[in-house]
Motif scaffolding. Structure first.
Motif, PDB file in Angstrom:
ATOM      1  N   LEU B 478       3.132   3.609  -7.774  1.00 47.74           N
ATOM      2  CA  LEU B 478       2.937   3.603  -6.595  1.00 47.74           C
ATOM      3  C   LEU B 478       4.191   2.754  -5.994  1.00 47.74           C
ATOM      4  O   LEU B 478       4.635   1.817  -6.675  1.00 47.74           O
ATOM      5  N   LEU B 479       4.853   3.600  -4.975  1.00 48.87           N
ATOM      6  CA  LEU B 479       5.931   2.629  -4.515  1.00 48.87           C
ATOM      7  C   LEU B 479       5.847   2.540  -2.928  1.00 48.87           C
ATOM      8  O   LEU B 479       5.389   3.276  -2.229  1.00 48.87           O
ATOM      9  N   GLY B 480       5.753   1.322  -2.406  1.00 51.39           N
ATOM     10  CA  GLY B 480       5.357   0.964  -0.978  1.00 51.39           C
ATOM     11  C   GLY B 480       6.578   1.478  -0.290  1.00 51.39           C
ATOM     12  O   GLY B 480       7.940   1.068  -0.255  1.00 51.39           O
ATOM     13  N   VAL B 481       6.349   2.141   0.875  1.00 57.75           N
ATOM     14  CA  VAL B 481       7.542   2.687   1.846  1.00 57.75           C
ATOM     15  C   VAL B 481       7.147   2.205   3.212  1.00 57.75           C
ATOM     16  O   VAL B 481       5.786   2.064   3.568  1.00 57.75           O
ATOM     17  N   ASP B 482       8.006   2.143   4.052  1.00 60.38           N
ATOM     18  CA  ASP B 482       7.739   1.843   5.530  1.00 60.38           C
ATOM     19  C   ASP B 482       8.055   2.700   6.224  1.00 60.38           C
ATOM     20  O   ASP B 482       9.019   3.512   6.176  1.00 60.38           O
ATOM     21  N   LYS B 483       6.854   3.433   6.902  1.00 63.22           N
ATOM     22  CA  LYS B 483       6.990   4.614   7.702  1.00 63.22           C
ATOM     23  C   LYS B 483       6.761   4.237   9.310  1.00 63.22           C
ATOM     24  O   LYS B 483       5.553   3.860   9.549  1.00 63.22           O
ATOM     25  N   ARG B 484       7.890   3.788   9.892  1.00 62.82           N
ATOM     26  CA  ARG B 484       7.745   3.407  11.266  1.00 62.82           C
ATOM     27  C   ARG B 484       6.727   2.215  11.559  1.00 62.82           C
ATOM     28  O   ARG B 484       5.835   2.108  12.299  1.00 62.82           O
ATOM     29  N   GLY B 485       6.953   1.273  10.485  1.00 60.19           N
ATOM     30  CA  GLY B 485       6.444  -0.038  10.664  1.00 60.19           C
ATOM     31  C   GLY B 485       4.944  -0.127   9.890  1.00 60.19           C
ATOM     32  O   GLY B 485       4.184  -1.012   9.799  1.00 60.19           O
ATOM     33  N   GLU B 486       4.552   1.037   9.473  1.00 56.68           N
ATOM     34  CA  GLU B 486       3.408   1.237   8.640  1.00 56.68           C
ATOM     35  C   GLU B 486       3.572   1.328   7.144  1.00 56.68           C
ATOM     36  O   GLU B 486       4.624   1.653   6.704  1.00 56.68           O
ATOM     37  N   GLU B 487       2.786   0.539   6.588  1.00 55.49           N
ATOM     38  CA  GLU B 487       2.839   0.606   5.040  1.00 55.49           C
ATOM     39  C   GLU B 487       2.158   2.058   4.455  1.00 55.49           C
ATOM     40  O   GLU B 487       1.075   2.200   4.477  1.00 55.49           O
ATOM     41  N   PHE B 488       3.009   2.697   3.872  1.00 58.36           N
ATOM     42  CA  PHE B 488       2.686   3.831   2.991  1.00 58.36           C
ATOM     43  C   PHE B 488       3.051   3.786   1.499  1.00 58.36           C
ATOM     44  O   PHE B 488       3.723   2.942   1.183  1.00 58.36           O
ATOM     45  N   PHE B 489       2.458   4.708   0.835  1.00 54.26           N
ATOM     46  CA  PHE B 489       2.723   4.531  -0.830  1.00 54.26           C
ATOM     47  C   PHE B 489       2.758   6.159  -1.248  1.00 54.26           C
ATOM     48  O   PHE B 489       2.206   6.917  -1.085  1.00 54.26           O
ATOM     49  N   GLN B 490       3.988   6.001  -2.084  1.00 51.83           N
ATOM     50  CA  GLN B 490       4.439   7.245  -2.696  1.00 51.83           C
ATOM     51  C   GLN B 490       3.901   7.341  -4.061  1.00 51.83           C
ATOM     52  O   GLN B 490       4.030   6.300  -4.532  1.00 51.83           O
ATOM     53  N   LEU B 491       3.348   8.286  -4.235  1.00 56.62           N
ATOM     54  CA  LEU B 491       2.576   8.510  -5.620  1.00 56.62           C
ATOM     55  C   LEU B 491       3.317   9.288  -6.566  1.00 56.62           C
ATOM     56  O   LEU B 491       4.070  10.202  -6.538  1.00 56.62           O
ATOM     57  N   THR B 492       3.548   8.683  -7.676  1.00 58.17           N
ATOM     58  CA  THR B 492       4.062   9.494  -8.898  1.00 58.17           C
ATOM     59  C   THR B 492       3.265   9.592  -9.846  1.00 58.17           C
ATOM     60  O   THR B 492       2.550   8.665 -10.101  1.00 58.17           O
ATOM     61  N   VAL B 493       3.614  10.488 -11.001  1.00 57.39           N
ATOM     62  CA  VAL B 493       2.864  10.600 -11.870  1.00 57.39           C
ATOM     63  C   VAL B 493       3.686  11.097 -13.214  1.00 57.39           C
ATOM     64  O   VAL B 493       4.715  11.441 -12.970  1.00 57.39           O
TER      65      VAL B 493
END
Ligand code: HEM
Ligand code: SF4
Lengths: 105, 557
Positions: B478-493
């Protein structure tokens, strides 16, 4: 140099820094002192902020702070930062409620 | 004083040097406080002493050379947590410990306390050779071919204050293992070293270069297959010289050795190293058997004596107590001595903060190490703690002692054993918080029977692309990213750190925190539903490909 903060309508700016001695997050008050509580931060308009920011940067060493910058808030009581990062700086780490920072008296 | 088991015994030279260095830093702090030094001037100086400025306070990173501590050092860390911090410390994936609430003015005193037990924070930051990491089961595991600690110590001495390598283009991380089962993520380090015995009994070293995570994840490539012991230092010196001379300094994101190796290719890199070796005074760097023996003699060897029925006692105790049995299954590893066993203590309680330990827990770990493992403790690169030499017939006592302080979680290598960086709760570079989502996942999969049923599955979480939580190497990352001020997570497997090192692939669009937790739960369900007998998550993923997992993860979105 940091990008200028883009203000949405209704938002204000506050100045913030970290205290040199212990690194704690502080906010710029009307009287030019730095306070741990965001509730005491002076709210600035985009126009006024630039001069205040240069003054605060100039006095940083004497006032015992480092890394002065401005950030957007909603002008509620106490002011609420717009970004998650600044919210966490104002209130303390979200994973330790016992370390919550006082925001007013 | 007796020689400690597990790590190198300091001498006067080491101790005098530490005192001189502390005095120097104390002077720098004074000059910073009185304004003689500006922040710009001071920052690199404090970083050289492991002191960062984070969101709420200073953070001090203390080096734990190759992850090994003795109980008196552990007690000191507990004391520092209590006295100078907020009663806890955070163990990191680089086998260091970080304190999150440090005051600048206290730092010289803290460094003095550390020096009392032969510890410091030097080279835990900055563009130098960082703490050398090693296999957490070193000198204990049955599958080990060469004990890597002696060479890790040689590398520590070689790299500490190496005058040529204190201003490298960028930070430099070295890991060493002596087991055929890579437990140090050797291929994700700037230099990864795998030791094995040669025909004459002297070790041979297989050397990988140019691995790394961060913005550009790269799997290290083999530079040399069989470097002889006598040439180990010369070879490393040459590798670093080539990097120091040719690594980019114009762009911080392109400055790691991995970028140089990618740019010129591993063959060209090898040629450059060989050319450097050809003109070096090899005699100066020769590692003689005598020099190695002298270092080895500064490590005490534990006297491994166990009653003949130790194994039978353990077998019987496991049979009688299913909870204990579950812990033994997940949290122990085979020792080279049949009467002993390696115990891994999880710092990942369900719903807790990965890698954090309170000062009370740290103190108890020191006591348990004294009672059960020759006073020796190891920190793992997965943020857990190892007692390396526990007598089998006393393992249950240890487990009971751990239970009293909430350290008996049975989840090593399982889905609850989450690796997470500090993220936006502390870190000035973060995009998103790593800890709360780790806590939610930990709580979702709290049931240790369920975890055992799911089997080997590692989740790694980083709060930004710097990848301190090794998300690229997680089976699920899981990588935390910032989408217009919101916390989102990019999933890798599909990431993997060990022998089959692989970089995870992105599954789809980033999701908000709660949806990410749900998506992972569906990924796990998909695996449980479709696995064949005995298959791990990674094996099912390899057999089926990503598509079914992508569909499962995103079905409700
Ligand atoms: C909170 C303060 C921290 C800061 C400011 C920080 C900063 C960074 C940065 C900037 C990088 C990327 C370097 C590059 O690729 O050039 C990095 C990588 C890394 N950090 Fe941290 N980090 C912090 C904490 C941690 C913690 C707590 C851990 C362990 C849990 C950790 C372990 C690592 C590892 C393993 C890497 C990536 C591996 C690699 O070198 O490619 N760091 N860190
Ligand atoms: S990955 Fe990013 S957020 Fe996490 S500790 Fe490293 S720099 Fe901070």
């Amino acid at each position: 140099m940091k990008r200028p903060v883009r203000l949405e309508p209704g938002q204000k700016l506050v100045l913030t820094a970290n205290r040199l001695l212990d690194g704690r997050t502080v906010w710029w008050r009307e009287d030019g002192a730095w306070d741990l509580r965001i509730g005491y931060a002076v709210l600035l308009d985009a126009d006024g902020a630039e001069a205040e920011l240069s003054r605060a940067v100039e006095e940083a060493q004497r006032e015992g702070v480092v890394g002065v910058y401005d950030t957007a808030v909603l002008p509620v009581v106490p002011p609420e930062p717009v970004t998650v990062r600044e919210k966490i700086r104002a209130h303390g780490p979200t994973v330790h409620p016992e370390f919550a920072v006082e925001t007013a008296q | 004083m007796s020689v400690p088991v597990g790590h190198y015994q300091y001498d006067r030279i080491d101790r005098d040097f530490l005192q001189a260095r502390i005095a120097e830093f104390e002077g720098q702090v004074k000059r910073r406080l009185d304004g003689t030094l500006s922040e710009d001037e001071f920052k690199p100086l404090r970083l050289m002493n492991g002191l960062y400025l984070q969101l709420h306070a200073y953070m001090l990173r203390v080096a734990i050379p190759y992850g090994i501590l003795d109980s008196r050092q552990v007690r000191k860390l507990g004391k520092i947590a209590r006295r100078y911090d907020r009663d806890y410390g955070h163990f990191t994936t680089r086998q260091n410990i970080q304190f999150n609430w440090i005051r600048l003015e206290d730092t010289p005193d803290i460094l003095r306390e550390l020096a009392e037990v032969d510890m410091h924070a030097i080279q835990t930051s900055g563009n130098c050779i960082r703490n050398v990491t090693a296999d957490e089961y070193a000198g204990a595991a049955a599958d080990e071919l060469v004990d890597p600690r002696v060479h890790a110590e040689i590398l520590r001495q070689w790299s500490t204050l190496h005058p040529e390598f204190t201003f490298l283009p960028r930070k430099f991380k070295i890991a060493i293992s002596g087991s055929p089962n890579d437990r140090v993520a050797a291929r994700f380090h700037d230099i990864g070293i795998l030791a094995r015995p040669g025909e004459d009994g002297a070790p041979l070293f297989r050397i990988f270069v140019g691995g790394g995570l961060g913005r550009t994840p790269v799997i290290g490539e083999e530079l040399f297959d069989s470097v002889r012991e006598e040439h180990l230092l010369a070879t490393l010196e040459a590798i670093l010289r080539v990097y120091n001379a040719h690594g980019r300094r114009d762009n911080i994101y392109k400055a790691r050795i991995k970028i140089l190796v990618q740019a010129i290719g591993v063959e060209a890199y090898r040629e450059a190293v060989e050319a450097e070796l050809a003109q070096m005074d090899l005699e100066r760097y020769r590692l003689t058997p005598e020099a190695v023996a002298a270092i080895r003699s500064r490590f005490a060897v534990p006297l491994l004596e166990a009653p003949a029925d130790a194994d039978a006692v353990l077998t019987e105790q496991r049979r009688a107590d299913p909870l204990f049995d579950r812990w033994v299954r997940s949290n122990t590893h085979v020792h080279r001595d049949p009467g002993h066993i390696i115990a891994t203590i999880s710092l990942k309680p369900a719903g807790g903060i990965p890698g954090d330990a309170t000062s009370a827990q740290i103190g108890r770990l020191a006591d348990l190490a004294d009672a059960y493992s020759f006073g020796e403790i190891r920190i793992t690169h997965l943020q857990n703690v190892v007692l390396g030499h526990v007598r089998k017939d006393r393992l249950r006592e240890l487990w009971l002692g751990l239970s009293e302080v909430g350290l008996a979680e049975a989840n090593i290598g399982l889905i609850g054993d989450i690796v997470a960086c500090p993220g936006l709760d502390y870190c000035a570079l973060a995009n998103a918080r790593s800890i709360p989502i780790a806590q939610k996942l930990g709580a979702r999969f709290a049931d240790t029977a369920l975890q055992a049923e799911i089997g080997a599955l590692r989740i790694n979480i980083s709060g930004c692309i710097n990848a301190c939580g090794h998300h690229h190497a997680g089976h699920i990352g899981l990588l935390g990213v910032d989408k217009r001020g919101e916390e989102f997570f990019q999933l890798t497997v599909g990431g993997q750190a060990e022998n089959g090192a692989a970089i995870g692939t992105i599954l789809g669009a980033a999701l908000p925190e709660d949806e990410t937790v749900d998506a992972i739960a569906r990924l796990v369900d998909c695996y449980l539903g479709r696995r064949e007998s005995g298959e791990t998550f990674l094996e099912t993923l390899t057999r089926l490909g990503h598509e079914p997992f992508r569909e499962a993860a995103y079905e409700a979105v």
